[in-house]
Design an enzyme around this catalytic site. Structure first.
Site, PDB file in Angstrom:
ATOM      1  N   GLN A 120       2.571   0.870  -0.484  1.00 28.34           N
ATOM      2  CA  GLN A 120       2.870  -0.146   0.530  1.00 28.34           C
ATOM      3  C   GLN A 120       2.752   0.420   1.944  1.00 28.34           C
ATOM      4  O   GLN A 120       2.371  -0.292   2.872  1.00 28.34           O
ATOM      5  CB  GLN A 120       4.269  -0.726   0.317  1.00 28.34           C
ATOM      6  CG  GLN A 120       4.415  -1.568  -0.939  1.00 28.34           C
ATOM      7  CD  GLN A 120       4.985  -0.777  -2.100  1.00 28.34           C
ATOM      8  OE1 GLN A 120       4.748   0.418  -2.220  1.00 28.34           O
ATOM      9  NE2 GLN A 120       5.752  -1.437  -2.953  1.00 28.34           N
TER      10      GLN A 120
ATOM     11  N   GLY B 120       9.455  -7.649  -0.019  1.00 27.15           N
ATOM     12  CA  GLY B 120      10.264  -7.397   1.161  1.00 27.15           C
ATOM     13  C   GLY B 120      11.500  -8.273   1.100  1.00 27.15           C
ATOM     14  O   GLY B 120      11.400  -9.495   0.898  1.00 27.15           O
ATOM     15  N   ALA B 121      12.669  -7.659   1.277  1.00 29.07           N
ATOM     16  CA  ALA B 121      13.917  -8.390   1.054  1.00 29.07           C
ATOM     17  C   ALA B 121      14.028  -9.680   1.870  1.00 29.07           C
ATOM     18  O   ALA B 121      14.327 -10.746   1.316  1.00 29.07           O
ATOM     19  CB  ALA B 121      15.118  -7.475   1.328  1.00 29.07           C
TER      20      ALA B 121
ATOM     21  N   ASP C   3      17.084  -3.262   0.694  1.00 31.47           N
ATOM     22  CA  ASP C   3      17.043  -4.361  -0.265  1.00 31.47           C
ATOM     23  C   ASP C   3      18.438  -4.835  -0.647  1.00 31.47           C
ATOM     24  O   ASP C   3      18.608  -5.972  -1.064  1.00 31.47           O
ATOM     25  CB  ASP C   3      16.260  -3.935  -1.506  1.00 31.47           C
ATOM     26  CG  ASP C   3      14.777  -3.829  -1.213  1.00 31.47           C
ATOM     27  OD1 ASP C   3      14.061  -4.821  -1.419  1.00 31.47           O
ATOM     28  OD2 ASP C   3      14.337  -2.757  -0.748  1.00 31.47           O
TER      29      ASP C   3
ATOM     30  N   ASN D 188      17.011   1.008  -1.159  1.00 35.07           N
ATOM     31  CA  ASN D 188      15.732   0.750  -0.491  1.00 35.07           C
ATOM     32  C   ASN D 188      14.627   1.371  -1.335  1.00 35.07           C
ATOM     33  O   ASN D 188      14.876   1.963  -2.386  1.00 35.07           O
ATOM     34  CB  ASN D 188      15.745   1.333   0.925  1.00 35.07           C
ATOM     35  CG  ASN D 188      14.561   0.840   1.754  1.00 35.07           C
ATOM     36  OD1 ASN D 188      14.335  -0.366   1.870  1.00 35.07           O
ATOM     37  ND2 ASN D 188      13.801   1.750   2.316  1.00 35.07           N
TER      38      ASN D 188
END
Length: 317
Positions: free
Chosen positions: A179, A45-46, A220, A230
């Site tokens: 995810q 996760g960014a 991202d 993304n």
């Protein structure tokens, strides 16, 4: 519950590869351990990567070679390099200064997630949509597991739920590592929000049927022109949303906007190799010798994006 934090001289993080079967906390003492956790997606996760990068510099204790390796651990998400650079800028001032900055990155992420949740919910309720209770579609995981607490796109859904304005979240499973199925459904269950799981290929079809009020995704990296990288599958949702006339909203902190990248064509897209596709959790699902293409991200052009919501503003590409 925090996804990642600094506790007694080490980084503690939830091992996301173990979810939803078990919620296991790892203690990370070295930069190499952290790089390993990042590459195998124990932390992902960014925004969470930005915090991990900053805290990792504190673990490096002035070792600039280790800092450089950490910065390059994953190429697409700009937040990792951003977090590393913020903390590394204070190396000459000593370890206490580095840790101070790293903890500020953590605290800023928490505040940003709360702000994005409120701003995004206000946008959907007041500006874009008039329905009493909204049905949201999302891809991958953008909740607290992708940040420190609460999340980005899923944080908006959580705010709607707390306001009594969420009808349902339709979460795409997100192949190949699931995810959405493993992480997003777990988080939605914990918050008591109504939700159903959707196969990746069904997302655009459900948009065409008119059963979705808005698509919310994270990011991202957002290029200077608004093109957004993304999780793979985001572009297909953007195309489906545009055809169906459904708002397509990107929710991400300001740190994800990369002014040095002019457009999406300049974003490096990570390919994670064939193993994640031809097998799952050790079980082969394709014949021996099958090769694969496995881009972890795609790029949605800015003209397909209705709005970008950050902690500070709403951008209309």
């Amino acid at each position: 519950m925090r996804t990642i934090d600094w506790v007694d001289g080490a980084i503690e993080l939830i091992d996301q590869t173990r979810l939803p079967d078990a919620c296991v906390t790892l203690r990370v003492h070295t930069v190499d351990e952290l790089i390993g956790a990042i590459r195998r997606l124990a932390v992902r996760g960014a925004p969470a990567l930005g915090v991990a990068g900053a805290l990792g510099v504190a673990l490096a204790r002035g070792d600039r070679e280790a800092v450089a390796r950490l910065r390059a651990a994953r190429p697409t998400a700009v937040n990792l390099a951003w977090g590393v650079d913020r903390a590394a800028a204070r190396i000459e001032e000593g370890p206490e200064a580095v840790l101070e900055t790293a903890l500020q990155v953590r605290d800023d992420d928490i505040a940003a997630c709360h702000a994005m949740g409120e701003r995004g919910a206000d946008l959907l309720q007041g500006d874009l949509l008039q329905g009493d209770r909204l049905r949201i579609m999302t891809v991958c995981n953008t909740g607290g597991l992708a940040c420190v607490e609460r999340g980005t796109a899923l944080g908006v859904a959580q705010t709607l739920h707390e306001r009594g304005r969420l009808a349902e979240v339709l979460a795409l499973e997100t192949r190949p590592l699931l995810q959405g199925a493993r992480l997003t459904a777990w988080e939605l269950g914990r918050m008591g929000a109504p939700h159903r799981l959707v196969t990746d290929g069904a997302g655009p079809y459900l948009l065409a049927r008119g059963g979705v009020d808005a698509v919310l995704i994270g990011a991202d990296r957002i290029a200077a022109n608004g093109d957004t990288a993304n999780k793979i599958g985001s572009y297909a949702l953007a195309l489906g949303a545009a055809r169906a006339g459904v708002p397509f909203i990107v929710v991400a902190p300001e740190s994800t906007i990369d002014a040095a990248t002019p457009s999406g064509e300049h974003i490096e897209i990570e390919d994670r190799g064939a193993d994640e596709i031809v097998a799952f959790r050790g079980a082969r699902v394709a014949p021996e010798g099958t090769d694969a293409i496995n881009p972890a991200f795609d790029v949605t052009p800015h003209d397909l994006i209705t709005a970008i919501v950050t902690e500070a503003r709403v951008i209309r590409p």
